[in-house]
Design a protein around this motif. Structure first.
Motif, mmCIF file in Angstrom:
data_model
loop_
_atom_site.group_PDB
_atom_site.id
_atom_site.type_symbol
_atom_site.label_atom_id
_atom_site.label_comp_id
_atom_site.label_asym_id
_atom_site.label_seq_id
_atom_site.Cartn_x
_atom_site.Cartn_y
_atom_site.Cartn_z
ATOM 1 N N THR A 4 -7.302 12.876 -15.316
ATOM 2 C CA THR A 4 -8.003 13.913 -16.086
ATOM 3 C C THR A 4 -9.446 14.231 -15.274
ATOM 4 N N VAL A 5 -9.692 13.513 -14.432
ATOM 5 C CA VAL A 5 -11.136 14.097 -13.578
ATOM 6 C C VAL A 5 -10.774 13.652 -12.027
ATOM 7 N N THR A 6 -11.153 14.633 -11.270
ATOM 8 C CA THR A 6 -11.135 14.599 -9.861
ATOM 9 C C THR A 6 -12.228 13.657 -9.014
ATOM 10 N N ILE A 7 -12.252 13.393 -8.184
ATOM 11 C CA ILE A 7 -13.477 12.594 -7.331
ATOM 12 C C ILE A 7 -14.636 13.757 -7.176
ATOM 13 N N SER A 8 -14.114 15.186 -6.763
ATOM 14 C CA SER A 8 -15.250 15.937 -6.725
ATOM 15 C C SER A 8 -15.846 16.681 -7.807
ATOM 16 N N LYS A 45 -6.909 13.486 -3.832
ATOM 17 C CA LYS A 45 -6.660 14.726 -3.161
ATOM 18 C C LYS A 45 -7.854 15.546 -2.642
ATOM 19 N N THR A 46 -9.047 15.199 -3.684
ATOM 20 C CA THR A 46 -10.372 15.890 -3.508
ATOM 21 C C THR A 46 -11.618 15.108 -2.820
ATOM 22 N N GLY A 47 -11.250 14.026 -2.500
ATOM 23 C CA GLY A 47 -12.206 13.504 -1.680
ATOM 24 C C GLY A 47 -12.174 11.876 -1.864
ATOM 25 N N GLU A 48 -13.300 11.108 -1.681
ATOM 26 C CA GLU A 48 -13.482 9.500 -1.487
ATOM 27 C C GLU A 48 -14.827 8.991 -2.225
ATOM 28 N N ILE A 49 -14.639 8.179 -2.842
ATOM 29 C CA ILE A 49 -15.887 7.618 -3.286
ATOM 30 C C ILE A 49 -16.028 5.849 -3.348
ATOM 31 N N ARG A 50 -17.318 5.575 -2.627
ATOM 32 C CA ARG A 50 -17.345 4.197 -2.741
ATOM 33 C C ARG A 50 -17.757 3.487 -4.166
ATOM 34 N N GLY A 51 -17.738 2.389 -4.351
ATOM 35 C CA GLY A 51 -17.979 1.694 -5.572
ATOM 36 C C GLY A 51 -18.112 -0.101 -5.442
ATOM 37 N N LYS A 52 -18.347 -0.672 -6.517
ATOM 38 C CA LYS A 52 -18.508 -1.953 -6.487
ATOM 39 C C LYS A 52 -17.820 -2.235 -7.827
ATOM 40 N N LEU A 53 -17.332 -3.646 -7.840
ATOM 41 C CA LEU A 53 -16.494 -4.326 -8.999
ATOM 42 C C LEU A 53 -16.762 -5.731 -8.753
ATOM 43 N N TRP A 54 -17.596 -6.505 -10.037
ATOM 44 C CA TRP A 54 -17.812 -7.670 -10.088
ATOM 45 C C TRP A 54 -16.543 -8.497 -10.180
ATOM 46 N N SER A 55 -16.440 -9.802 -9.864
ATOM 47 C CA SER A 55 -15.189 -10.608 -9.383
ATOM 48 C C SER A 55 -14.788 -11.058 -10.861
ATOM 49 N N GLU A 56 -15.686 -11.269 -11.937
ATOM 50 C CA GLU A 56 -15.421 -11.719 -13.111
ATOM 51 C C GLU A 56 -14.621 -10.666 -13.972
ATOM 52 N N ASN A 57 -14.559 -9.354 -13.381
ATOM 53 C CA ASN A 57 -13.803 -8.214 -13.925
ATOM 54 C C ASN A 57 -12.261 -7.995 -13.352
ATOM 55 N N THR A 95 1.777 1.971 -11.747
ATOM 56 C CA THR A 95 2.853 1.879 -11.170
ATOM 57 C C THR A 95 3.820 3.356 -11.608
ATOM 58 N N ASP A 96 3.381 4.089 -12.321
ATOM 59 C CA ASP A 96 4.124 5.126 -12.808
ATOM 60 C C ASP A 96 3.732 6.505 -12.214
ATOM 61 N N MET A 97 2.899 6.527 -11.097
ATOM 62 C CA MET A 97 2.251 7.664 -10.540
ATOM 63 C C MET A 97 2.759 7.668 -9.057
ATOM 64 N N ALA A 98 3.212 9.044 -8.484
ATOM 65 C CA ALA A 98 3.588 8.940 -7.206
ATOM 66 C C ALA A 98 2.428 8.982 -6.141
ATOM 67 N N PRO A 99 2.362 8.002 -5.074
ATOM 68 C CA PRO A 99 1.156 7.968 -4.165
ATOM 69 C C PRO A 99 0.895 9.450 -3.631
ATOM 70 N N GLU A 100 1.809 10.047 -3.359
ATOM 71 C CA GLU A 100 1.563 11.293 -2.676
ATOM 72 C C GLU A 100 0.591 12.373 -3.695
ATOM 73 N N GLU A 101 0.600 12.169 -4.727
ATOM 74 C CA GLU A 101 -0.228 12.932 -5.707
ATOM 75 C C GLU A 101 -1.752 12.582 -5.377
ATOM 76 N N PHE A 102 -1.877 11.535 -4.555
ATOM 77 C CA PHE A 102 -3.545 11.334 -4.522
ATOM 78 C C PHE A 102 -3.866 11.700 -2.713
ATOM 79 N N LEU A 103 -2.781 12.054 -1.947
ATOM 80 C CA LEU A 103 -3.397 12.066 -0.866
ATOM 81 C C LEU A 103 -3.903 13.780 -0.783
ATOM 82 N N PRO A 104 -4.807 13.860 0.061
ATOM 83 C CA PRO A 104 -5.284 15.099 0.321
ATOM 84 C C PRO A 104 -4.134 16.097 1.373
ATOM 85 N N VAL A 105 -4.156 17.288 0.898
ATOM 86 C CA VAL A 105 -3.094 18.195 1.513
ATOM 87 C C VAL A 105 -3.708 19.174 2.348
ATOM 88 N N THR A 106 -3.086 19.674 3.125
ATOM 89 C CA THR A 106 -3.661 21.146 4.079
ATOM 90 C C THR A 106 -4.054 22.263 3.058
#
Ligand SMILES: [Fe+2]
Ligand SMILES: [Fe+2]
Length: 317
Positions: A4-8, A45-57, A95-106
């Motif tokens: 529902t939301v893109t990185i951009s 598709k729109t970009g990248e974002i860095r982040g953190k995740l505590w290991s207890e999660n 597991t129910d989404m195609a990886p290609e949907e997440f790759l940026p495209v020309t």
């Protein structure tokens, strides 16, 4: 599951609930007070974002997550060093989404670019160069890879269709040279242009939702891999002229322009000089354009420093 939301579109203080991204990096770290956490890099598709995740999660079954997988993240966006970052509170595998949907495209029209290059191919009269182009293009898997592969991971044209776009842009940039300089070998030039980055098909690969460097890429690089590929095609063509073989290989091997950029020889023929110039022009313009586009929303007139281009670009008007 839907996205529902893109990185951009992500904004500071925004909360996200079970949003899907591709996992591009997942690295366990230890903080100064001995607490474990993961550095993550998420993409779509729109970009990248860095982040953190505590290991207890992180459930122990997820410790073996690998880049390229699709994950669902719950958490929030905060500002870190002037940039948005995700603080993830929950991560699960999708597991129910195609990886290609997440790759940026020309963003350019792929069928238009393909038609233009195929028209260029039709103009090649030299029977041996025509044969080598046909041999490659009539092979379905070579052609599909050429039409879909990126031309890089990070530096330029690092998205689906990037190689096609890069060669197409170079072909457009070549036209003034071909018009101005009458004595060029146009057939040799087209074949050199078409094959110059063919080694990228062995240097890079698309795994899940990420572009990765292959073992051949790391150990040998695309310049040498490209020359080997062209030589292997030549080996399948009886009586390929020796002089033409050496010249075509020169165009591939010298296209990076300088020894320090990975070419074993500098361009020594007019066709090779033009090829390496338009290669640099196309790569630089792609990097500059994408860098400005990515930072269109910030208030600053200048972009962040671009390492490869060695400057901050002006985006004000
Ligand atoms: Fe290259
Ligand atoms: Fe190139």
């Amino acid at each position: 599951m839907a996205k529902t939301v893109t990185i951009s579109e992500l904004r500071i203080d925004q909360r996200i609930q079970n949003e899907a991204f591709s996992l591009k990096e997942f690295e366990k770290k230890v903080s100064r007070v001995g607490k474990y956490y993961y550095n993550i890099l998420l993409g779509d598709k729109t970009g990248e974002i860095r982040g953190k995740l505590w290991s207890e999660n992180v459930d122990s079954s997820l410790e073996s997550l690998t880049p390229g997988e699709i994950v669902s993240i719950t958490g929030y966006i905060q500002e870190y060093a002037g940039k948005p970052q995700i603080i993830a509170e929950k991560i699960t595998v999708v597991t129910d989404m195609a990886p290609e949907e997440f790759l940026p495209v020309t963003s350019r029209d792929r069928s238009m670019m393909r038609e233009d290059l195929e028209s260029g191919m039709q103009t090649v009269k030299n029977p041996h160069l025509k044969q080598i182009l046909d041999l490659f293009w009539n092979d379905e898997s070579s052609r599909d890879n050429y039409l879909n592969f990126p031309a890089g991971m990070y530096v330029h044209h690092g998205y689906v269709g990037g190689l096609l776009e890069h060669v197409w842009e170079m072909w457009q940039l070549s036209q003034p040279f071909l018009n101005i300089y009458a004595n060029l070998d146009r057939d040799l030039y087209f074949a050199g242009l078409f094959f110059h980055d063919v080694g990228k098909l062995e240097e890079l690969n698309i795994v899940g939702a990420t572009i990765v460097m292959t073992k051949e890429g790391s150990l040998n690089g695309h310049v040498v891999q490209g020359a080997l590929k062209v030589q292997s095609l030549i080996n399948q063509i009886p009586d390929f002229p020796e002089d033409l073989r050496v010249k075509l290989l020169h165009l591939i091997l010298s296209h990076q322009g300088h020894l320090e950029f990975g070419s074993p020889v500098k361009p020594l023929m007019l066709e090779a000089l033009i090829l390496s110039m338009v290669d640099t022009n196309g790569a630089d313009m792609n990097q500059a354009t994408k860098h400005i586009e990515k930072q269109a929303d910030s208030d600053d007139d200048f972009t962040d420093y671009h390492k490869q281009l060695g400057r901050s670009l002006y985006k004000g008007s």
